[in-house]
Design an enzyme around this catalytic site. Structure first.
Site, PDB file in Angstrom:
ATOM      1  N   GLY A  11       0.802  -1.215   0.000  1.00  0.00           N
ATOM      2  CA  GLY A  11       0.000   0.000   0.000  1.00  0.00           C
ATOM      3  C   GLY A  11       0.838   1.270   0.000  1.00  0.00           C
ATOM      4  O   GLY A  11       0.299   2.371  -0.029  1.00  0.00           O
ATOM      5  N   GLU A  12       2.151   1.128   0.002  1.00  0.00           N
ATOM      6  CA  GLU A  12       3.010   2.308   0.097  1.00  0.00           C
ATOM      7  C   GLU A  12       2.909   3.232  -1.118  1.00  0.00           C
ATOM      8  O   GLU A  12       3.322   4.379  -1.051  1.00  0.00           O
ATOM      9  CB  GLU A  12       4.478   1.900   0.294  1.00  0.00           C
ATOM     10  CG  GLU A  12       4.814   1.457   1.702  1.00  0.00           C
ATOM     11  CD  GLU A  12       4.762  -0.050   1.874  1.00  0.00           C
ATOM     12  OE1 GLU A  12       4.029  -0.712   1.091  1.00  0.00           O
ATOM     13  OE2 GLU A  12       5.433  -0.565   2.785  1.00  0.00           O
ATOM     14  N   TYR A  41       3.391  -2.097  12.083  1.00  0.00           N
ATOM     15  CA  TYR A  41       4.622  -1.296  12.201  1.00  0.00           C
ATOM     16  C   TYR A  41       4.608  -0.398  13.448  1.00  0.00           C
ATOM     17  O   TYR A  41       5.638   0.005  13.930  1.00  0.00           O
ATOM     18  CB  TYR A  41       4.747  -0.378  10.969  1.00  0.00           C
ATOM     19  CG  TYR A  41       5.514  -0.931   9.790  1.00  0.00           C
ATOM     20  CD1 TYR A  41       5.637  -2.296   9.574  1.00  0.00           C
ATOM     21  CD2 TYR A  41       6.101  -0.064   8.871  1.00  0.00           C
ATOM     22  CE1 TYR A  41       6.326  -2.781   8.470  1.00  0.00           C
ATOM     23  CE2 TYR A  41       6.798  -0.534   7.766  1.00  0.00           C
ATOM     24  CZ  TYR A  41       6.909  -1.901   7.580  1.00  0.00           C
ATOM     25  OH  TYR A  41       7.589  -2.362   6.482  1.00  0.00           O
ATOM     26  N   ARG A  85       8.959   4.858   7.388  1.00  0.00           N
ATOM     27  CA  ARG A  85       7.564   4.422   7.514  1.00  0.00           C
ATOM     28  C   ARG A  85       7.211   4.025   8.950  1.00  0.00           C
ATOM     29  O   ARG A  85       6.098   3.608   9.226  1.00  0.00           O
ATOM     30  CB  ARG A  85       7.315   3.207   6.609  1.00  0.00           C
ATOM     31  CG  ARG A  85       7.399   3.493   5.134  1.00  0.00           C
ATOM     32  CD  ARG A  85       7.430   2.206   4.334  1.00  0.00           C
ATOM     33  NE  ARG A  85       8.730   1.543   4.466  1.00  0.00           N
ATOM     34  CZ  ARG A  85       8.983   0.304   4.041  1.00  0.00           C
ATOM     35  NH1 ARG A  85       8.019  -0.412   3.486  1.00  0.00           N
ATOM     36  NH2 ARG A  85      10.180  -0.215   4.179  1.00  0.00           N
ATOM     37  N   HIS A 142      11.050  -4.945  12.471  1.00  0.00           N
ATOM     38  CA  HIS A 142      11.383  -4.554  11.097  1.00  0.00           C
ATOM     39  C   HIS A 142      12.451  -3.464  11.138  1.00  0.00           C
ATOM     40  O   HIS A 142      12.273  -2.427  11.769  1.00  0.00           O
ATOM     41  CB  HIS A 142      10.117  -4.041  10.400  1.00  0.00           C
ATOM     42  CG  HIS A 142      10.373  -3.218   9.173  1.00  0.00           C
ATOM     43  ND1 HIS A 142      10.193  -3.699   7.910  1.00  0.00           N
ATOM     44  CD2 HIS A 142      10.796  -1.929   9.031  1.00  0.00           C
ATOM     45  CE1 HIS A 142      10.496  -2.751   7.031  1.00  0.00           C
ATOM     46  NE2 HIS A 142      10.869  -1.670   7.682  1.00  0.00           N
ATOM     47  N   HIS A 175      15.202  -8.391   8.371  1.00  0.00           N
ATOM     48  CA  HIS A 175      15.738  -7.656   7.212  1.00  0.00           C
ATOM     49  C   HIS A 175      17.185  -7.217   7.486  1.00  0.00           C
ATOM     50  O   HIS A 175      17.635  -6.195   6.994  1.00  0.00           O
ATOM     51  CB  HIS A 175      14.908  -6.416   6.839  1.00  0.00           C
ATOM     52  CG  HIS A 175      13.417  -6.610   6.863  1.00  0.00           C
ATOM     53  ND1 HIS A 175      12.822  -7.749   6.384  1.00  0.00           N
ATOM     54  CD2 HIS A 175      12.403  -5.810   7.286  1.00  0.00           C
ATOM     55  CE1 HIS A 175      11.506  -7.633   6.534  1.00  0.00           C
ATOM     56  NE2 HIS A 175      11.228  -6.473   7.078  1.00  0.00           N
ATOM     57  N   ARG A 188      19.606  -6.187   4.734  1.00  0.00           N
ATOM     58  CA  ARG A 188      19.157  -5.104   3.854  1.00  0.00           C
ATOM     59  C   ARG A 188      20.322  -4.288   3.285  1.00  0.00           C
ATOM     60  O   ARG A 188      20.280  -3.825   2.149  1.00  0.00           O
ATOM     61  CB  ARG A 188      18.224  -4.185   4.654  1.00  0.00           C
ATOM     62  CG  ARG A 188      17.673  -3.015   3.892  1.00  0.00           C
ATOM     63  CD  ARG A 188      16.953  -2.064   4.838  1.00  0.00           C
ATOM     64  NE  ARG A 188      15.714  -2.613   5.385  1.00  0.00           N
ATOM     65  CZ  ARG A 188      14.560  -2.644   4.728  1.00  0.00           C
ATOM     66  NH1 ARG A 188      14.491  -2.194   3.501  1.00  0.00           N
ATOM     67  NH2 ARG A 188      13.480  -3.130   5.290  1.00  0.00           N
ATOM     68  N   ASP A 207       9.372 -13.045   4.145  1.00  0.00           N
ATOM     69  CA  ASP A 207       8.667 -11.762   3.997  1.00  0.00           C
ATOM     70  C   ASP A 207       7.647 -11.865   2.857  1.00  0.00           C
ATOM     71  O   ASP A 207       7.320 -10.866   2.206  1.00  0.00           O
ATOM     72  CB  ASP A 207       9.669 -10.624   3.720  1.00  0.00           C
ATOM     73  CG  ASP A 207       9.127  -9.255   4.098  1.00  0.00           C
ATOM     74  OD1 ASP A 207       8.076  -9.186   4.758  1.00  0.00           O
ATOM     75  OD2 ASP A 207       9.760  -8.254   3.717  1.00  0.00           O
TER      76      ASP A 207
END
Ligand code: ZN
Length: 392
Positions: A71-72, A132, A165, A197, A226, A229, A287
């Site tokens: 949805g970002e 989140y 976010r 996250h 993550h 990353r 994920d």
């Protein structure tokens, strides 16, 4: 009711040799040489030929957006729900579902319902409470209450930190959630893990380290994910693991969505082992169904992809085939390690009394051939079994 897998190379994850595996109902009844079952009272025994195959525990994926995520980039970039066969064909027999960036239109009740649906279809499911954000959006109104009242809830997450976010939690807010997760978990006999996250922000895992430093909460309460990353974050992860913490790498299937600085799982695992990190202190998750949004350097959204569950085994296979990491060590990251971290009873090992969750892999290619979840054949010859058509 009764199945016997004959002449299969058994990895517990430790190698046991060529054995027979007896499955009684949804449990492993025994692992031994020359198991035979003779019943005169009409009990049906099905024999599965395991020759040329390796038996490993069913995979545990500790971080999947089973309800979809994303949805970002606006509503049209919401990602779809996962299907049972996305998981089973990837060898996954236990999954932990989580929400993500959007904890508003996706909520805990739907997540719980989705987890229950997958369980009814034959695999084992758990969920984390929250999204989140802090304050954590729960089902009952509190993290401790959720852990104690709802069987499927085994922790909190994925709470985002070091990300544009995230809800930008303070140390006090973050420690309070960790405390509630710890005590709620203890009282409920669960892990109460905090699945964290990690974004690409410069503070990396500082908030977790500060919490460990300034409170009595142990480092093992956190599972930062993550961690591969970026190379900087990975270095911080190595230090975290050195302190006794467990770190979670995220798999990827599509190199297009690989950050230029992202560490591939195989290379990462090899590095951890070279650094002397215990082979028990890292896990891998897919994920899956999460969005893979791409932002430019101004944090503006420019595109999106969707994670797949299939990457879990593909990454571990690369660890074995390309990086030459010993088979028994590589598979721990998706079997016994997550089972221990998440306190999943009777999961992650092939042992009598444990749940009959297992995968049979072809010895030459390491392709997934057969997947059995709680004693039921879910995948045969690499294809999902259509219930009612095949014997299962
Ligand atoms: Zn995440």
């Amino acid at each position: 009711m009764i199945k016997i897998i004959k002449n299969v190379k058994v990895y517990q994850p430790q190698y046991m040799g060529v054995k027979d595996i007896l499955i009684v109902g949804d449990k492993i009844g025994g692992i031994d040489d020359g198991i035979s079952a003779n019943f005169e009272n009409g009990v049906e025994v099905s024999i599965i030929d395991g020759s040329g195959k390796l038996a490993v525990p069913g995979f545990i994926d500790s971080h999947v957006h089973i309800l979809g995520g994303g949805g970002e980039g606006g509503f049209k970039t919401r990602t779809p729900e996962i299907k049972l066969t996305d998981l089973t064909t990837a060898g996954i027999t236990t999954v932990v579902g989580c929400l993500g960036t959007d904890g508003v239109t996706r909520n805990m009740m739907s997540l719980l319902a989705k987890a229950r649906g997958l369980e009814e279809e034959g695999i084992t499911t758990f969920i984390y409470t929250g999204s989140y954000r802090i304050p954590v959006t729960t089902i009952t109104g509190g993290v401790m209450e959720d852990l104690m009242a709802i069987d499927k809830i085994i922790g909190v997450g994925e709470i985002a930190i070091s990300d544009h976010r995230s809800s930008q939690p303070t140390l006090e807010e973050f420690s309070r959630v960790a405390a509630d997760a710890r005590v709620g978990g203890m009282l409920a006999g669960k892990a109460g893990i905090l699945d964290i996250h990690l974004g690409d922000g410069p503070k990396m895992i500082d908030l977790i380290l500060k919490t460990v430093e300034e409170t009595e909460i142990p480092i093992t309460q956190f599972l930062p994910t993550h961690i591969n990353r970026s190379s900087h974050l990975f270095e911080a992860g190595i230090e975290f693991a050195r302190k006794g913490g467990c770190i979670d790498m995220t798999g990827t299937d599509d190199p297009e969505f690989l950050d230029p600085d992202e560490i591939r799982v195989g290379k990462g695992m090899k590095r951890l082992l070279m650094e002397g990190i215990s082979e028990d202190n890292f896990t891998l998750s897919s994920d899956a169904q999460g969005s893979l949004p791409i932002f430019n350097e101004k944090k503006e959204y420019i595109g999106i992809g969707v994670g797949t569950a299939a990457c879990l085994w593909n990454e571990i296979r690369d660890c074995i085939q390309k990086e030459e990491i010993p088979f028994e060590i590589a598979i721990k990251a998706i079997t016994s390690n997550p089972a221990r971290m998440l306190k999943l009873r009777n999961k992650g090992r092939l042992e009598p009394g444990y749940d009959a969750d297992l995968c049979l892999l072809k010895e030459d290619t390491l392709d997934i051939d057969t997947v059995i979840a709680k004693g039921r054949v879910m995948v045969k010859d690499g294809k999902p079994v259509v219930f009612g058509t095949f014997e299962n």
